[in-house]
Scaffold this motif. Sequence first.
Motif, PDB file in Angstrom:
ATOM      1  N   GLN A 166      -5.194 -10.002 -11.763  1.00  0.00           N
ATOM      2  CA  GLN A 166      -5.700  -9.360 -10.551  1.00  0.00           C
ATOM      3  C   GLN A 166      -7.176  -8.971 -10.673  1.00  0.00           C
ATOM      4  N   HIS A 211     -13.369 -15.609  -3.539  1.00  0.00           N
ATOM      5  CA  HIS A 211     -12.373 -14.725  -2.940  1.00  0.00           C
ATOM      6  C   HIS A 211     -13.120 -13.697  -2.103  1.00  0.00           C
ATOM      7  N   GLU A 216      -7.880  -4.466  -1.947  1.00  0.00           N
ATOM      8  CA  GLU A 216      -6.866  -5.524  -1.977  1.00  0.00           C
ATOM      9  C   GLU A 216      -6.078  -5.501  -3.286  1.00  0.00           C
ATOM     10  N   GLU A 217      -6.158  -4.383  -4.006  1.00  0.00           N
ATOM     11  CA  GLU A 217      -5.465  -4.196  -5.292  1.00  0.00           C
ATOM     12  C   GLU A 217      -6.031  -5.100  -6.390  1.00  0.00           C
ATOM     13  N   ARG A 223     -14.433  -3.108  -1.126  1.00  0.00           N
ATOM     14  CA  ARG A 223     -13.561  -3.838  -0.191  1.00  0.00           C
ATOM     15  C   ARG A 223     -12.559  -4.716  -0.951  1.00  0.00           C
ATOM     16  N   LEU A 224     -13.005  -5.333  -2.031  1.00  0.00           N
ATOM     17  CA  LEU A 224     -12.091  -6.135  -2.842  1.00  0.00           C
ATOM     18  C   LEU A 224     -11.069  -5.257  -3.562  1.00  0.00           C
TER      19      LEU A 224
END
Length: 471
Positions: free
Chosen positions: A260, A165, A139-140, A135-136
């Motif tokens: 990132q 996060h 978010e790229e 799932r994370l």
Amino acid sequence: MLTSVVPVILSGGAGTRLWPMSRRLRPKQFLPLMEDGSSLFRATLERVKADDFLAPIVMCNHNHRFLVAEELNEAGVSARGIIIEPVARNTAPAIATAALHVLADDPDGLIFVLPSDHMISDFAAFRSATRIAARLAMEELLVIFGIEPEYPETGYGYIRRGRVHGEGQRVAKFVEKPDQATAEAYVASREYYWNAGIFLFRARTFINQLRQHSPDVLFAAEQAIAQAASDADFLRLNKQAFEMAPSISVDYAVMEKTSQSAVVPLDGGWSDVGSWESLAKQGTTDDEGNVCIGGTVVIDSKNNYIRSEKPLVAVLGIDDMALIATDDAVLAMPRSRTQEVKSIVAELEAHSREEIISHTRVYRPWGYYQNVDSGAGFLVKQIFVKPGGKLSMQYHNHRAEHWVVVEGIARVTNGEETFDMSANQSTYIPIGTKHRLENPSDEPLRIVEVQTGNMISEDDIVRLEDTYGRD
């Protein structure tokens, strides 16, 4: 259901810290180290067989390709690809190649990068962490798995956790393997995870970050895969192109530079099985704290790790030691120094010792052979051929061979003749005569081979035809 997650299994490691069991031609990921007698590679396959995952990609080297294919076959897993790395270039070029392979088919594809030689005992926790990481990743983010430290380990890298996060945390900092005092401070602070070396991210996100931070790695990977050649069940990367890549880990190439990154904790009974001490911690102890595996006798000794693969090992009055015996080598050291086995391997390599390259039992796609005895001008082997297995049609310039069937049915080509032999039957193959051994039955074939001549070497093989595509 994570139907677009492609597992990428990294299987290029040599596992030198588990010498003498782990050797170049059969490293630790292929050894029967699990409690059920299976390999770490097989355990990795089992973790990604669920519906959450697509077929895996396996990255390996030339020498291990048939070991990988055999493990996949026994696990009932059809790989998306077995990609052969022509030279060792660490994890960043390997992952880049796999990401490009996935990206060519699916611009939104997720890749799940897993070392082939880890233990994870809690499957449910592993699956839960994987779903969170996926799932994370959508978010790229480049997601790495972190392990809550159980003790101050100096053999692992560490990850300092940042702000929360979603269901994970951002990465504040990566740190390399610390000294003992620093490791103790990290554990006491409760701000750090062990770096598990397990990653999940979109293929395109990784490629974009690689282009920004390590373009030379990306360029070499792009050229290597563009010029790759198919070879039976394998995809061979172009050697000249792949050699251009720097030898660099994915941590150095991308993870320590990107903004990132995120970390997801994995509370799944993880071990990288990176030393004999880590295996000792996984073992069951007796009343004196000893972990004993194989034929052992232990008297008045405490807190030892003693493992025998063949000979009887007897110890008296020793404490806090690791002692590992195979049929051709013995390693003894304090348990506190098991991270230093690489220095032993380096010393053996400097003296060109065969014991770091292969075991006395050497596996081939058709089965295996085991050296039994040798001397000036002779070598005795046991040869095991699995049902349907077939050795290459070949001849030798410097040796003759005498074959005696011990078990099963042997189909023999000896010169211009082809015939079957059963137990207690034999044949003699003169120097320079083409020959082949096959197992046409559904039962194992076992023979004893006696080689005689002025050069006894695996280099003295001229292959005329080979079922498995070997030169």
